[in-house]
Enzyme design. Structure first.
Site, short mmCIF file in Angstrom:
data_model
loop_
_atom_site.label_atom_id
_atom_site.label_comp_id
_atom_site.label_asym_id
_atom_site.label_seq_id
_atom_site.Cartn_x
_atom_site.Cartn_y
_atom_site.Cartn_z
N ARG A 164 -9.88 32.49 -78.26
CA ARG A 164 -10.03 33.71 -79.05
C ARG A 164 -9.12 33.78 -80.25
O ARG A 164 -9.25 34.68 -81.07
CB ARG A 164 -9.75 34.92 -78.15
CG ARG A 164 -10.66 35.02 -76.96
CD ARG A 164 -10.02 35.77 -75.82
NE ARG A 164 -8.92 35.00 -75.22
CZ ARG A 164 -8.11 35.44 -74.28
NH1 ARG A 164 -8.26 36.66 -73.83
NH2 ARG A 164 -7.14 34.67 -73.80
N SER A 219 -25.94 31.18 -89.20
CA SER A 219 -26.76 32.29 -88.72
C SER A 219 -28.19 31.86 -88.46
O SER A 219 -28.94 31.56 -89.40
CB SER A 219 -26.75 33.44 -89.73
OG SER A 219 -27.69 34.41 -89.31
N ARG A 222 -8.58 21.07 -74.01
CA ARG A 222 -9.89 20.44 -74.23
C ARG A 222 -9.83 18.93 -74.46
O ARG A 222 -10.86 18.27 -74.42
CB ARG A 222 -10.60 21.13 -75.40
CG ARG A 222 -10.81 22.62 -75.20
CD ARG A 222 -11.61 22.94 -73.96
NE ARG A 222 -11.85 24.38 -73.84
CZ ARG A 222 -12.59 24.93 -72.89
NH1 ARG A 222 -13.14 24.19 -71.94
NH2 ARG A 222 -12.74 26.23 -72.82
C1 LIG Z 1 -11.17 22.91 -67.74
C2 LIG Z 1 -11.51 24.34 -68.03
C3 LIG Z 1 -12.34 25.05 -67.21
C4 LIG Z 1 -12.67 26.39 -67.48
N1 LIG Z 1 -13.51 27.06 -66.65
C5 LIG Z 1 -13.87 28.34 -66.93
C6 LIG Z 1 -14.76 29.08 -66.09
O1 LIG Z 1 -15.25 28.57 -65.10
N2 LIG Z 1 -15.10 30.34 -66.45
C7 LIG Z 1 -14.58 30.95 -67.56
O2 LIG Z 1 -14.90 32.10 -67.82
N3 LIG Z 1 -13.72 30.29 -68.36
C8 LIG Z 1 -13.35 29.02 -68.09
N4 LIG Z 1 -12.49 28.35 -68.92
C9 LIG Z 1 -11.98 29.05 -70.12
C10 LIG Z 1 -10.50 29.45 -69.92
O3 LIG Z 1 -10.35 30.33 -68.84
C11 LIG Z 1 -9.98 30.13 -71.21
O4 LIG Z 1 -10.73 31.31 -71.46
C12 LIG Z 1 -10.09 29.23 -72.42
O5 LIG Z 1 -9.62 27.94 -72.11
C13 LIG Z 1 -9.30 29.83 -73.57
O6 LIG Z 1 -7.93 29.62 -73.32
P1 LIG Z 1 -6.81 30.55 -73.92
O7 LIG Z 1 -6.97 31.97 -73.42
O8 LIG Z 1 -5.52 29.85 -73.64
O9 LIG Z 1 -7.10 30.47 -75.51
P2 LIG Z 1 -7.05 31.61 -76.62
O10 LIG Z 1 -8.16 32.58 -76.39
O11 LIG Z 1 -7.00 30.90 -77.92
O12 LIG Z 1 -5.72 32.36 -76.35
C14 LIG Z 1 -4.44 31.74 -76.53
C15 LIG Z 1 -3.40 32.65 -75.91
O13 LIG Z 1 -3.38 33.87 -76.67
C16 LIG Z 1 -3.19 34.96 -75.80
N5 LIG Z 1 -4.35 35.89 -75.93
C17 LIG Z 1 -5.46 35.69 -76.68
N6 LIG Z 1 -6.27 36.75 -76.59
C18 LIG Z 1 -5.69 37.61 -75.73
C19 LIG Z 1 -6.05 38.87 -75.22
N7 LIG Z 1 -7.16 39.47 -75.56
N8 LIG Z 1 -5.21 39.45 -74.36
C20 LIG Z 1 -4.06 38.88 -74.00
N9 LIG Z 1 -3.64 37.68 -74.45
C21 LIG Z 1 -4.46 37.04 -75.31
C22 LIG Z 1 -3.02 34.40 -74.40
O14 LIG Z 1 -1.67 34.17 -74.16
C23 LIG Z 1 -3.71 33.07 -74.47
O15 LIG Z 1 -3.25 32.14 -73.54
C24 LIG Z 1 -12.14 27.03 -68.66
C25 LIG Z 1 -11.29 26.30 -69.49
C26 LIG Z 1 -10.98 24.97 -69.21
C27 LIG Z 1 -10.08 24.23 -70.15
#
Ligand SMILES: Cc1cc2nc3c(=O)[nH]c(=O)nc-3n(C[C@H](O)[C@H](O)[C@H](O)COP(=O)(O)OP(=O)(O)OC[C@H]3O[C@@H](n4cnc5c(N)ncnc54)[C@H](O)[C@@H]3O)c2cc1C
Length: 312
Positions: A114, A122, A231
């Site tokens: 995010r 689009s 990733r």
């Molecule tokens: C191997 C693997 C398997 C996965 N399997 C699944 C699955 O089965 N189902 C599923 O739904 N997802 C799955 N995911 C997605 C995973 O749960 C994360 O949503 C995704 O990797 C994004 O990671 P992130 O939140 O660290 O990244 P980003 O969204 O870039 O966020 C980075 C950091 O910013 C902070 N942050 C960002 N936005 C917010 C917010 N709104 N509130 C609070 N803190 C925030 C947090 O500290 C976060 O760690 C998977 C991911 C991987 C790598």
């Protein structure tokens, strides 16, 4: 990677244009700028723009007035310290913008990150290309029996041929129906003048998830490294990992010291729980620790032995 002659021409034109700037530039990344790195069968990643370099990270950490006269080994040491101790904000001073062409099912995983800025092609406004991701035979694997989110043995023989045939035929058939519903020829005129044609925003809904989409994706270096640590990891699905690996090439060219520190302290590192650390201390002291006497669950024990390169 299907770039049309017109698209290739635009890339060449962008690559020949040069301007003067006082901003820091990175020659190794300048050399890659705009060029598409092929990923999967029709996808690519290309760097569109960037801001900052390794020096910007250390400069922000020191809050200094200019590039300074510090030796590069001092910069490297500070940068490695920052990475090791998870000081994030200095790495947020660098930014990079990519143009990515990727299958829709990969985009769904990618968009979960995010903290980036995204603008997608689009399909309400334009017509998607007739391009689908078809895995190479070595990536056509069965469901893993030990990992619900993974792949097992590669499919072989008739089964592999049948799966490839289904993937190709389903994608081609739904795209044919998409084109029929749109009712537009290449010049944008009605293919069949007796029909109105369905709106693009509706016609797209039956396309298969292996259809390619495109976006511009901009991130700061800290969040890009977070993306890559998840990733480019072996637990990530092969298809998104292929993109992360291509992006790692660009990071290595752009910020070589940050890239080196990232490889050492994030990608090549492991996290031990306090219980795991206690087990390692006992082992280092010469004790023969058994799984039962370790205080770890079976899964944690397996994970720890994996990290230590020992048989469970
Ligand atoms: C191997 C693997 C398997 C996965 N399997 C699944 C699955 O089965 N189902 C599923 O739904 N997802 C799955 N995911 C997605 C995973 O749960 C994360 O949503 C995704 O990797 C994004 O990671 P992130 O939140 O660290 O990244 P980003 O969204 O870039 O966020 C980075 C950091 O910013 C902070 N942050 C960002 N936005 C917010 C917010 N709104 N509130 C609070 N803190 C925030 C947090 O500290 C976060 O760690 C998977 C991911 C991987 C790598």
């Amino acid at each position: 990677m299907a770039l049309t002659a017109a698209q290739q021409g635009e890339i060449e034109a962008a690559r020949t244009a040069e301007g003067r700037t006082r901003r820091p530039v990175v020659p190794a990344l300048e050399a890659m700028l705009f060029e598409a790195i092929p990923v999967l069968d029709h996808g690519f990643v290309r760097v569109i723009d960037y801001m900052g370099d390794d020096t910007a990270v250390v400069q922000a950490a020191r809050v200094s007035y200019g590039r300074g006269t510090r030796a590069s080994n001092e910069d490297r040491g500070l940068l490695r310290y920052l990475m090791r101790h998870r000081h994030s904000t200095p790495f947020e001073m660098c930014e990079i913008k990519y143009h990515v062409k990727l299958p829709i099912f990969v985009a769904r995983q990618w968009i979960r990150h995010r903290t980036a800025n995204v603008n997608e092609y689009s399909a309400r406004y334009s017509i998607l290309d007739r391009e689908f991701y078809i895995p190479r035979p070595e990536h056509l694997a069965a469901q893993s029996s030990s990992n619900r989110q993974g792949r097992g043995e590669v499919l072989a023989g008739d089964e592999a041929a049948r799966v490839l045939d289904l993937l190709r035929r389903d994608a081609a058939q739904t795209y044919d129906h998409y084109a029929e519903m749109l009712n537009e020829d290449e010049a944008g005129e009605p293919a069949d003048p007796s029909r109105q044609g369905l709106a693009r925003e509706l016609a797209r809904m039956n396309l298969t998830l292996n259809t390619y989409t495109q976006w511009y994706w901009k991130s700061d270096l800290h969040n890009l490294l977070n993306f890559l640590s998840l990733r480019a990891d072996s637990h990530a699905q092969y298809e998104i990992r292929a993109y992360a690996d291509a992006m790692l090439q660009t990071v290595a060219a752009w910020v070589p010291m940050s890239h080196e520190a990232f490889r050492d302290y994030r990608m090549g590192a492991v996290t031990l729980s306090s219980q795991m650390l206690a087990v390692v201390r006992r082992m280092v002291a010469g004790e023969a620790v058994s799984p039962e006497g370790s205080g770890l669950s079976k899964r944690e024990w397996r994970e720890l032995m994996g990290m230590l390169g020992r048989d469970g």
